[in-house]
Design an enzyme around this catalytic site. Structure first.
Site, PDB file in Angstrom:
ATOM      1  N   VAL A 144       2.702  -1.338   0.647  1.00 34.17           N
ATOM      2  CA  VAL A 144       1.807  -1.670   1.740  1.00 34.17           C
ATOM      3  C   VAL A 144       0.853  -2.766   1.204  1.00 34.17           C
ATOM      4  O   VAL A 144       0.624  -3.674   2.099  1.00 34.17           O
ATOM      5  CB  VAL A 144       0.985  -0.378   2.393  1.00 34.17           C
ATOM      6  CG1 VAL A 144       0.277  -0.989   3.534  1.00 34.17           C
ATOM      7  CG2 VAL A 144       2.074   0.706   2.671  1.00 34.17           C
ATOM      8  N   VAL A 186       0.706   4.932  -4.945  1.00 34.16           N
ATOM      9  CA  VAL A 186      -0.976   4.468  -4.704  1.00 34.16           C
ATOM     10  C   VAL A 186      -0.730   3.631  -3.536  1.00 34.16           C
ATOM     11  O   VAL A 186      -2.083   3.033  -3.550  1.00 34.16           O
ATOM     12  CB  VAL A 186      -1.300   3.863  -6.107  1.00 34.16           C
ATOM     13  CG1 VAL A 186      -1.188   5.158  -7.108  1.00 34.16           C
ATOM     14  CG2 VAL A 186      -0.249   2.824  -6.436  1.00 34.16           C
ATOM     15  N   GLY A 187       0.166   3.090  -2.920  1.00 35.35           N
ATOM     16  CA  GLY A 187       0.139   2.225  -1.901  1.00 35.35           C
ATOM     17  C   GLY A 187       0.482   0.687  -2.145  1.00 35.35           C
ATOM     18  O   GLY A 187       0.066  -0.188  -1.530  1.00 35.35           O
ATOM     19  N   LYS A 188       1.251   0.562  -3.109  1.00 28.33           N
ATOM     20  CA  LYS A 188       1.785  -0.908  -3.722  1.00 28.33           C
ATOM     21  C   LYS A 188       2.488  -1.278  -2.602  1.00 28.33           C
ATOM     22  O   LYS A 188       2.183  -2.758  -2.736  1.00 28.33           O
ATOM     23  CB  LYS A 188       2.474  -0.533  -5.087  1.00 28.33           C
ATOM     24  CG  LYS A 188       2.822  -1.751  -5.857  1.00 28.33           C
ATOM     25  CD  LYS A 188       3.429  -1.250  -7.183  1.00 28.33           C
ATOM     26  CE  LYS A 188       4.671  -0.575  -7.135  1.00 28.33           C
ATOM     27  NZ  LYS A 188       4.622   0.932  -7.052  1.00 28.33           N
ATOM     28  N   LYS A 211      11.854  -7.218  -5.634  1.00 28.81           N
ATOM     29  CA  LYS A 211      11.740  -5.913  -6.035  1.00 28.81           C
ATOM     30  C   LYS A 211      12.784  -5.832  -7.238  1.00 28.81           C
ATOM     31  O   LYS A 211      14.028  -5.872  -6.794  1.00 28.81           O
ATOM     32  CB  LYS A 211      11.943  -5.009  -4.814  1.00 28.81           C
ATOM     33  CG  LYS A 211      11.991  -3.508  -5.236  1.00 28.81           C
ATOM     34  CD  LYS A 211      10.536  -3.121  -5.517  1.00 28.81           C
ATOM     35  CE  LYS A 211      10.662  -1.577  -5.867  1.00 28.81           C
ATOM     36  NZ  LYS A 211       8.996  -1.006  -6.060  1.00 28.81           N
TER      37      LYS A 211
END
Length: 239
Positions: free
Chosen positions: A17, A13-15, A37
């Site tokens: 970026v 979903v573009g996490k 992370k």
């Protein structure tokens, strides 16, 4: 807001970026930033993961940390089990985030997939990490049809646990948005029970670091240090 949890409503979903965009804006404001992370899956030893992608987009100047890496693209619990490796657990993640927060103005903790993806055999999730840290959660959602349900479910899960949702960012706003995407500008905050705080344009992840960093502030709202307003996503008729 020394620590912010970044969770998707699902995968792709573009996490990452979006995490990079928030980091870039904070760095541009003179803040020191770290990206954590907890569990990187689907990446072999030595290959660049999500933190490396954030560094590539932002152009350096921030601290990154990765606690565990598993080669198969699965949820962390299953990926660890299949690799014969130890799971990464919320207390370990919280401790790492707190150590980074002691030396940085902002720590972004990027989850794996959605909020309730399991980290271990006990069913621990990113929500448990947020609870341990008392940290707000920034939710990254997709733009189009189907996003209202996953965003509403994520918001409900956060509220049921007494966790604060900072808001929602659309992780990849299409260059030619369809009707559902345009309507979701108004409907996403209602579904989430939290404000819409930005929209990262599709293709942003292909930009070079200088362009990415220069433009990131136009993708996120004032709450995240940028200048974005929802009106920029609407058509000339305001719909």
């Amino acid at each position: 807001m020394a620590i912010v949890i970044v969770s998707g409503t699902g995968t792709e979903v573009g996490k990452t970026v979006t995490t990079a965009a928030v980091a870039a804006v904070a760095l541009g404001a003179g803040r020191s930033v770290a990206v954590l992370k907890p569990a990187q899956t689907g990446v072999a030893p030595g290959e660049p993961g999500d933190t490396a992608e954030v560094v590539r987009l932002v152009g350096g100047g921030l601290t990154t940390a990765e606690l565990a890496r598993f080669p198969e693209p699965l949820a962390p619990e299953r990926a660890a089990a299949r690799a014969g490796a130890a799971c990464v657990r919320p207390p370990q993640i919280a401790e790492a985030a707190e150590k980074l927060a002691a030396e940085h103005d902002l720590v972004l903790v990027e989850g794996a997939g959605g909020l309730l993806v399991r980290f271990d055999e006990c069913g621990s999730t990113l929500a448990d990490v947020a609870s341990l840290l008392g940290a707000p959660v920034l939710v990254v959602a997709s733009a189009g049809l189907g996003t209202l349900n996953t965003t509403a479910l994520t918001g409900e899960a956060l509220r049921s646990r007494g966790l604060r949702q900072l808001g929602v960012v659309v992780g990849s706003w299409p260059a030619e948005p369809d009707l559902a995407s345009r309507c979701n500008v108004a409907d996403l905050p209602v579904a989430a029970g939290a404000p819409l705080l930005g929209a990262v344009p599709e293709g942003a992840g292909a930009l070079g670091a200088a362009d990415f960093r220069a433009r990131a502030g136009s993708w996120v709202g004032a709450e995240l240090g940028g200048v974005w307003r929802a009106e920029v996503l609407l058509g000339p008729d305001g719909r």
